[in-house]
Design a protein around this motif. Structure first.
Motif, PDB file in Angstrom:
ATOM      1  N   ASN A 131      -9.144  -0.478  -8.987  1.00  0.00           N
ATOM      2  CA  ASN A 131     -10.179  -0.967  -8.080  1.00  0.00           C
ATOM      3  C   ASN A 131     -10.913   0.194  -7.413  1.00  0.00           C
ATOM      4  OD1 ASN A 131      -9.349  -3.594  -8.608  1.00  0.00           O
ATOM      5  ND2 ASN A 131      -7.835  -3.549  -6.949  1.00  0.00           N
ATOM      6  N   ALA A 141       0.831  -1.211   0.000  1.00  0.00           N
ATOM      7  CA  ALA A 141       0.000   0.000   0.000  1.00  0.00           C
ATOM      8  C   ALA A 141       0.862   1.256   0.000  1.00  0.00           C
ATOM      9  CB  ALA A 141      -0.909   0.000   1.221  1.00  0.00           C
ATOM     10  N   THR A 183      -9.639   2.414  -4.599  1.00  0.00           N
ATOM     11  CA  THR A 183      -9.035   1.732  -3.451  1.00  0.00           C
ATOM     12  C   THR A 183      -7.657   1.173  -3.786  1.00  0.00           C
ATOM     13  OG1 THR A 183     -10.149  -0.308  -4.097  1.00  0.00           O
ATOM     14  CG2 THR A 183     -11.261   1.053  -2.454  1.00  0.00           C
ATOM     15  N   GLY A 184      -7.293   1.181  -5.067  1.00  0.00           N
ATOM     16  CA  GLY A 184      -5.981   0.674  -5.446  1.00  0.00           C
ATOM     17  C   GLY A 184      -5.966   0.211  -6.882  1.00  0.00           C
ATOM     18  N   ARG A 200      -2.574  -1.179  -2.878  1.00  0.00           N
ATOM     19  CA  ARG A 200      -3.661  -0.350  -2.352  1.00  0.00           C
ATOM     20  C   ARG A 200      -3.239   1.114  -2.268  1.00  0.00           C
ATOM     21  NH1 ARG A 200      -3.405  -4.148   1.496  1.00  0.00           N
ATOM     22  NH2 ARG A 200      -2.835  -2.604   3.085  1.00  0.00           N
ATOM     23  N   SER A 201      -4.180   2.007  -2.590  1.00  0.00           N
ATOM     24  CA  SER A 201      -3.956   3.430  -2.387  1.00  0.00           C
ATOM     25  C   SER A 201      -5.271   4.161  -2.588  1.00  0.00           C
ATOM     26  CB  SER A 201      -2.911   3.976  -3.359  1.00  0.00           C
ATOM     27  OG  SER A 201      -2.701   5.349  -3.102  1.00  0.00           O
ATOM     28  N   LYS A 202      -5.473   5.248  -1.821  1.00  0.00           N
ATOM     29  CA  LYS A 202      -6.709   6.018  -1.963  1.00  0.00           C
ATOM     30  C   LYS A 202      -6.520   7.218  -2.881  1.00  0.00           C
ATOM     31  CE  LYS A 202      -9.084   4.487   2.060  1.00  0.00           C
ATOM     32  NZ  LYS A 202      -9.332   4.582   3.458  1.00  0.00           N
ATOM     33  N   PRO A 247      -1.453  -6.778  -6.605  1.00  0.00           N
ATOM     34  CA  PRO A 247      -2.300  -5.630  -6.251  1.00  0.00           C
ATOM     35  C   PRO A 247      -1.576  -4.639  -5.336  1.00  0.00           C
ATOM     36  CG  PRO A 247      -2.946  -7.579  -5.003  1.00  0.00           C
ATOM     37  CD  PRO A 247      -1.843  -8.015  -5.926  1.00  0.00           C
ATOM     38  N   GLU A 255      -4.678  -3.097  -9.693  1.00  0.00           N
ATOM     39  CA  GLU A 255      -4.113  -4.427  -9.964  1.00  0.00           C
ATOM     40  C   GLU A 255      -2.989  -4.218 -10.961  1.00  0.00           C
ATOM     41  OE1 GLU A 255      -5.264  -7.322  -8.633  1.00  0.00           O
ATOM     42  OE2 GLU A 255      -6.877  -6.309  -7.541  1.00  0.00           O
TER      43      GLU A 255
END
Lengths: 90, 417
Positions: free
Chosen positions: B212, B32, B220-221, B230-232, B228, B223
């Motif tokens: 995503n 993330a 939310t992120g 994650r990040s906002k 994967p 692929e």
């Protein structure tokens, strides 16, 4: 230079005889006065720009002068087929 | 981080320069990040650098599907200028020119920004009037630009033919003295090294395959081909592939991608002291520090992601070059290549928020993105950090294609720019 098959002349000719006319099957609004701004945006500006199979219009400007449609892969630039204007989307 | 100072150079020379370490680490993706930039070209790396430097967001990843600077950053003609007609454009491009000015020092990396001047030729009465209008508009906006007579243009650029009997005679020229060139690879490498030093992970061979989104619609992120992440906060700075990435988030963009070609000649001794552009015959040229004449050609007429263009486009460009520089008619061309440029309907970029919360975009630079590299990165970083655009890029939103407030540089320049 790519070679393009004109479905009217039934000949395969070099690209410089043709003019690309953008994405195919974008229909003019039937009733323009009912179109709102988002619909105009879609008609005028939004294009699919796919990485792969692309439906597009070409015009045989230095030949018969007629518009036709083509399907070309935008990664390899290979034509899948060309067909006459007015025929259904393939 | 490797520093290229005299002591290091001397020390490494003792071992025949065999043990230089990498300039920045080739990072592997973490699970993330606070922010992700998709696209490791000059624009994306600059955005990551400014996010870390100016806004304190250091837990950032730059995801590049190929190698750093291997896309349009390494495929352009390295020209820098800001002599655009409209106010919004003048502010945008001049913001970048101001940043170019101190960039070698800022990054401690020689990007070879050379203010050799950009000259735009007028060949007919319409050109003279249009170029003079540009000059006045530029000067009102604080952008330097001046009018040269044919003799002054010839004095500034001796290889230019000002033969009045030519098919396209030179009737005068506009000169932006702050315009010029920079070394494009150095720009990418300098920003990459600077960003990595501040904690940014630069991840190569990592193509994004999906974006995503959560139940509320926010990102939310992503692929990727390396798993994967994650990040906002996701910023997309992917040039020709921008619309493909936007499709992954369910957005249709007003973009079409075309191949744009450039070519260089065999290297020769210094002969060409500035950048010359002619919109009427559609040619532009400069000389690199290696000695090659760097020539920009046009785009192909059809949408393509092939990163190569047709030979007849090159022929057309070289015919135009020979028209205004007959001296180069026997020069041999060494290499040609193509890059994929994402073109908007008004030929101005889109920099800002998107309808998807947490997803930001910097795209649509079309045929002229290199000159804006530092400015575009800075503005994307600002927009991502503040969740609102800077006043310079506020007008470059997506809504303009719906409400009609276009920034129509397509009409103003009437040529690829």
């Amino acid at each position: 230079m790519i070679l393009i098959h004109c479905p009217y002349c039934d000949e395969t000719r070099p690209e410089i005889e043709f003019a690309n006319a953008g994405e195919a099957h974008i229909a003019r609004p039937e009733d323009p006065s009912t179109f709102d701004d988002s619909q105009w945006e879609g008609f005028l500006f939004i294009r699919s720009n796919p990485r792969g199979r692309h439906h597009e219009r070409w015009r045989h400007i230095h030949g018969c002068g007629r518009f036709f449609n083509a399907i070309r892969d935008t990664v390899t630039d290979k034509f899948e087929t060309t067909y006459k204007a007015g025929e259904p989307r393939r | 981080m490797t520093r290229f100072n005299f002591v290091n150079l001397f020390a490494k020379s003792l071992n025949a320069h065999k043990d230089w370490p990498e300039q920045w680490p080739d990072a592997a993706p973490k699970a993330a990040y606070d922010a992700i930039i998709v696209g490791g070209g000059g624009h994306g790396l600059a955005a990551a650098y400014y996010l870390a430097k100016k806004y304190g967001i250091r837990n950032v990843a730059v995801l590049e599907k190929g190698w750093i600077g291997g896309g349009n950053t390494g495929r352009n003609t390295t020209i820098i200028r800001s002599n655009y007609l409209y106010d919004e454009s003048a502010f945008l491009y001049d913001h970048a020119v101001k940043l170019w000015d101190g960039l070698s020092k800022e990054l401690n990396y020689n990007i070879m920004y050379s203010k050799r001047g950009v000259m735009m030729l007028a060949h007919n009465v319409h050109d003279v009037q249009s170029i003079k209008r540009h000059i006045h508009a530029n000067r009102l906006n604080g952008v330097d630009n001046e009018w040269l007579s044919p003799a002054e243009a010839k004095a500034y650029c001796p290889p230019l033919s000002i033969d009045p009997g030519a098919r396209h005679p030179v009737l005068g020229a506009a000169l932006q003295r702050r315009g010029g060139t920079a070394r494009h690879d150095s720009v990418a490498w300098g920003y990459a090294r600077g960003a990595a030093a501040l904690g940014v992970d630069i991840i190569q061979n990592c193509a994004v395959t999906a974006i995503n989104r959560g139940a509320d619609g926010a990102v939310t992120g992503v692929e990727t081909t390396r798993g994967p992440i994650r990040s906002k906060r996701i910023g997309v700075s992917a040039a020709g592939n921008s619309s493909v990435l936007m499709q992954m988030a369910g957005l249709s963009f007003p973009l079409e991608s075309y191949p744009l070609q450039a070519l260089v000649s065999e290297p020769v001794k210094p002969i060409f002291p500035c950048v010359v552009m002619s919109n009427t015959v559609h040619a532009y040229m400069s000389q690199s520090d290696k000695g090659e004449l760097v020539i920009g050609a046009g785009t192909d007429q059809y949408v393509s992601y092939s990163q190569r263009g047709a030979l007849h486009i090159i022929e057309h460009t070289l015919a135009a070059i020979n028209e205004i520089f007959p001296i180069f008619s026997r020069m041999r061309m060494l290499r040609t290549w193509g890059g994929i440029v994402d073109v908007t309907p008004d030929r101005s970029p889109i920099i800002g928020k998107t309808p998807v919360p947490g997803l930001y975009v910097n795209c649509g630079w079309g045929t002229g993105g290199f000159k804006a590299t530092p400015g575009a990165g800075d503005l994307l970083a600002h927009t991502m950090a503040m969740d609102e655009p800077h006043r310079i890029n506020a007008a470059y939103n997506l809504d303009r294609f719906r409400n009609g407030r276009l920034i129509d540089e397509a009409a103003a320049a009437a040529v690829a720019h």
